[in-house]
Design an enzyme around this catalytic site. Structure first.
Site, PDB file in Angstrom:
ATOM      1  N   GLY A 221       0.820  -1.210   0.000  1.00  0.00           N
ATOM      2  CA  GLY A 221       0.000   0.000   0.000  1.00  0.00           C
ATOM      3  C   GLY A 221       0.853   1.258   0.000  1.00  0.00           C
ATOM      4  O   GLY A 221       1.971   1.272  -0.533  1.00  0.00           O
ATOM      5  N   SER A 222       0.348   2.301   0.608  1.00  0.00           N
ATOM      6  CA  SER A 222       0.997   3.610   0.558  1.00  0.00           C
ATOM      7  C   SER A 222       2.141   3.714   1.560  1.00  0.00           C
ATOM      8  O   SER A 222       2.212   2.965   2.538  1.00  0.00           O
ATOM      9  CB  SER A 222      -0.025   4.710   0.869  1.00  0.00           C
ATOM     10  OG  SER A 222      -0.431   4.637   2.232  1.00  0.00           O
ATOM     11  N   GLY A 225       0.542   4.888   5.062  1.00  0.00           N
ATOM     12  CA  GLY A 225      -0.136   3.836   5.804  1.00  0.00           C
ATOM     13  C   GLY A 225       0.803   2.724   6.214  1.00  0.00           C
ATOM     14  O   GLY A 225       0.750   2.236   7.351  1.00  0.00           O
ATOM     15  N   GLY A 226       1.687   2.331   5.301  1.00  0.00           N
ATOM     16  CA  GLY A 226       2.619   1.252   5.605  1.00  0.00           C
ATOM     17  C   GLY A 226       3.605   1.639   6.685  1.00  0.00           C
ATOM     18  O   GLY A 226       3.938   0.825   7.558  1.00  0.00           O
ATOM     19  N   GLU A 245       5.431  -3.329   1.365  1.00  0.00           N
ATOM     20  CA  GLU A 245       5.735  -2.715   0.071  1.00  0.00           C
ATOM     21  C   GLU A 245       5.009  -1.378   0.048  1.00  0.00           C
ATOM     22  O   GLU A 245       3.781  -1.334   0.081  1.00  0.00           O
ATOM     23  CB  GLU A 245       5.267  -3.605  -1.073  1.00  0.00           C
ATOM     24  CG  GLU A 245       5.565  -3.023  -2.447  1.00  0.00           C
ATOM     25  CD  GLU A 245       4.890  -3.802  -3.565  1.00  0.00           C
ATOM     26  OE1 GLU A 245       4.375  -3.153  -4.491  1.00  0.00           O
ATOM     27  OE2 GLU A 245       4.856  -5.048  -3.486  1.00  0.00           O
ATOM     28  N   CYS A 282       2.388  -0.913  -9.114  1.00  0.00           N
ATOM     29  CA  CYS A 282       3.503  -0.525  -8.259  1.00  0.00           C
ATOM     30  C   CYS A 282       4.808  -0.455  -9.032  1.00  0.00           C
ATOM     31  O   CYS A 282       5.772   0.163  -8.575  1.00  0.00           O
ATOM     32  CB  CYS A 282       3.635  -1.493  -7.091  1.00  0.00           C
ATOM     33  SG  CYS A 282       3.747  -3.219  -7.600  1.00  0.00           S
TER      34      CYS A 282
END
Length: 503
Positions: A221-222, A225-226, A245, A282
């Protein structure tokens, strides 16, 4: 307080379609994690484990029509793309079944007692065992391959770990369907269905990574957030591995000779790659270094035609659409930035693809142009025109870690003239390509899908056979009687496993 409903939303209109579930409370997260923990030994039999994965693959493939229709309604990715992705997801499950059968992932080493060594060797037997319950966070842009039945889940189950998946809010109905498939596959082999659990909701995701019975986590994800979840995993009283990731620019360098040899071909390939899936991969090439000469001009001209002919597309949700429109608007407003094809609003609910150009020297400076060195999720790329090899080196020296890095060279340069550029790209990424495009990640034993931070938070891969290593830890038995050893470590090797003996 009543639990908030979870709705399936149509990204083409922004309208809710149906209520799918409710957001999990802290108590519900605790319940499902404990249920998964209670069955953590259920996957111990590797034969049953492999059969479970194959049945899951068959059931998922058998549900293609319903699964693709459900995912398309929630993501607008289109039936052709989703059909291929579902097939890939089923093949991932089968591939990990083969990994389980073969057994090399156990990494067995046996060193017999040898008093003649300096220092002496005791009897030592090493292998790898499952970590425990794994938390998986689904990705938005791959509702099958990086979601409930995707690579993180498949590799964790293959390692022998029960899984609790936090669904992505963009495709809750698809998530429920995939979880149902996995649970039916478990039941078909007399495995408890609790080996696969599913929860919904933002707070549920936070509770999940903090739960003391979660042993590791996988995330796609982002960066924002990650990183928040990564920090939470590290701040626990007992920190856990967090394989995230987070984001990638995926730089591309086109040499002067390559632009002269086949600039039009490279321009067309770039246009197709950066707009694939509405630029929501990605591995999308987000920064391309192109010579500032007439051959580079020809490349840009072809790229202009290719991208200009690409129709607007619907992104995964309106939040991403708004972020894309704002991001390209701010970047296009920077000094010396031009837009041969203007990216942005493509009409109601859609975005128009495009690309920006900028002198590469601008990217070597501190200041607002640094925004061009950050990923912009969606159908846009930045073409940086360089006047010298020094400018290329200066830009590469400012880049963060990436999943991929690509070099386009001419046939004449294959003999070694491009070795310096390849050496400069290698520290930046986990996968380095020559004369290709990074979109499309083959599920193969030699694949590596990861890279230096912030592309990933660990050195592991999330694609390919070695992804299983994330969910294992080594244990050595010393001077242990044969009758107490696991069958995998006994001298007669009753399971016929690959292993290394006495070095």
């Amino acid at each position: 307080m009543a639990a908030a409903p979870v709705w399936s939303v149509d990204p083409r209109t922004g309208n809710p379609r149906e209520q799918v579930a409710v957001e999990a409370s802290a108590e519900e997260v605790d319940r499902v994690v404990r249920a998964a923990y209670a069955v953590r030994d259920a996957l111990a039999d590797r034969t049953v484990r492999a059969a479970f994965l194959r049945t899951a693959a068959d059931l998922l493939a058998g549900a293609e029509e319903d699964a693709v229709a459900t995912a398309d309604a929630e993501t607008a990715l289109g039936a052709p793309r989703l059909t291929g992705e579902l097939a890939r997801t089923a093949e991932q499950l089968r591939a990990f079944a083969e990994v389980v059968d073969e057994g090399a992932f156990l990494d067995i080493h046996i060193d017999h007692e040898d008093a003649g060594r300096t220092p002496p060797w005791p009897d030592l037997r090493r292998w790898k065992i499952p970590l425990g319950v794994v938390a998986v966070y689904s990705a938005s842009n791959f509702p099958f391959a990086f979601s409930v039945a995707g690579g993180d889940t498949a590799s964790a189950l293959a390692a022998g770990c029960p899984v609790v998946v936090k669904s992505h809010p963009d495709h809750p109905a698809t998530s429920e369907l995939a979880a149902s498939v996995l649970r039916r596959a478990a039941a078909a082999h007399q495995l408890p269905e609790d080996v696969v659990q599913l929860v919904h909701g933002f707070e549920a995701g936070v509770e999940l990574v903090r739960h003391p019975l979660i042993s590791a986590a996988g995330f796609t994800g982002s960066i924002r957030g990650g990183r928040a979840l990564f920090d939470a995993a590290a701040a626990r009283p007992a920190p856990i591995p967090f394989h995230g990731e987070l984001g990638s620019l995926n730089p591309v360098v086109v040499t002067e000779a390559a632009a002269a040899e086949r600039g039009e071909q490279i321009g067309a390939g770039l246009g197709s790659s950066m707009t694939m899936g509405a630029g929501q991969f990605c591995t999308k090439p987000g920064l391309v270094l192109v010579p500032a000469d007439e051959n580079g001009d020809g490349l840009v001209k072809t790229l202009t035609a290719t991208v200009g002919d690409t129709v607007p597309a619907v992104m995964l949700d309106h939040r991403m659409r708004d972020a894309f429109i704002a991001g390209v608007r701010d970047r296009a407003a920077l000094p010396d930035v031009e837009a041969p094809v203007t990216p942005g609003d493509g009409g109601e609910h859609a975005v128009a693809p495009g690309f920006l150009t900028v002198p590469a020297a601008r990217l070597a400076e501190d200041g607002p142009h640094e925004a061009l060195l950050e990923e912009c999720f969606g159908p846009v790329t930045v073409v940086a025109r360089y006047a010298s090899e020094d400018e290329v080196a200066a830009v590469l020296g400012r880049l963060p870690g990436n999943l991929t890095a690509t070099l386009h060279i001419s046939a004449e340069e294959e003999g070694g003239g491009a070795a310096g550029l390849l050496a400069a790209l290698t520290p930046l990424a986990g996968r380095v390509l020559v004369n290709g495009w990074p979109t499309g990640v083959a599920v193969a034993p030699a694949q590596h899908h990861g890279g230096p931070y912030p592309s990933t938070t660990s050195t592991s891969t999330s694609v390919g056979a070695t992804a299983i290593e994330r969910w294992l830890r080594p244990v050595t038995y010393q001077s242990t009687p044969e009758g107490l050893l696991p069958p995998e470590l006994r001298d007669d090797n009753p399971l016929g496993l690959p292993r290394r003996v006495n070095g």
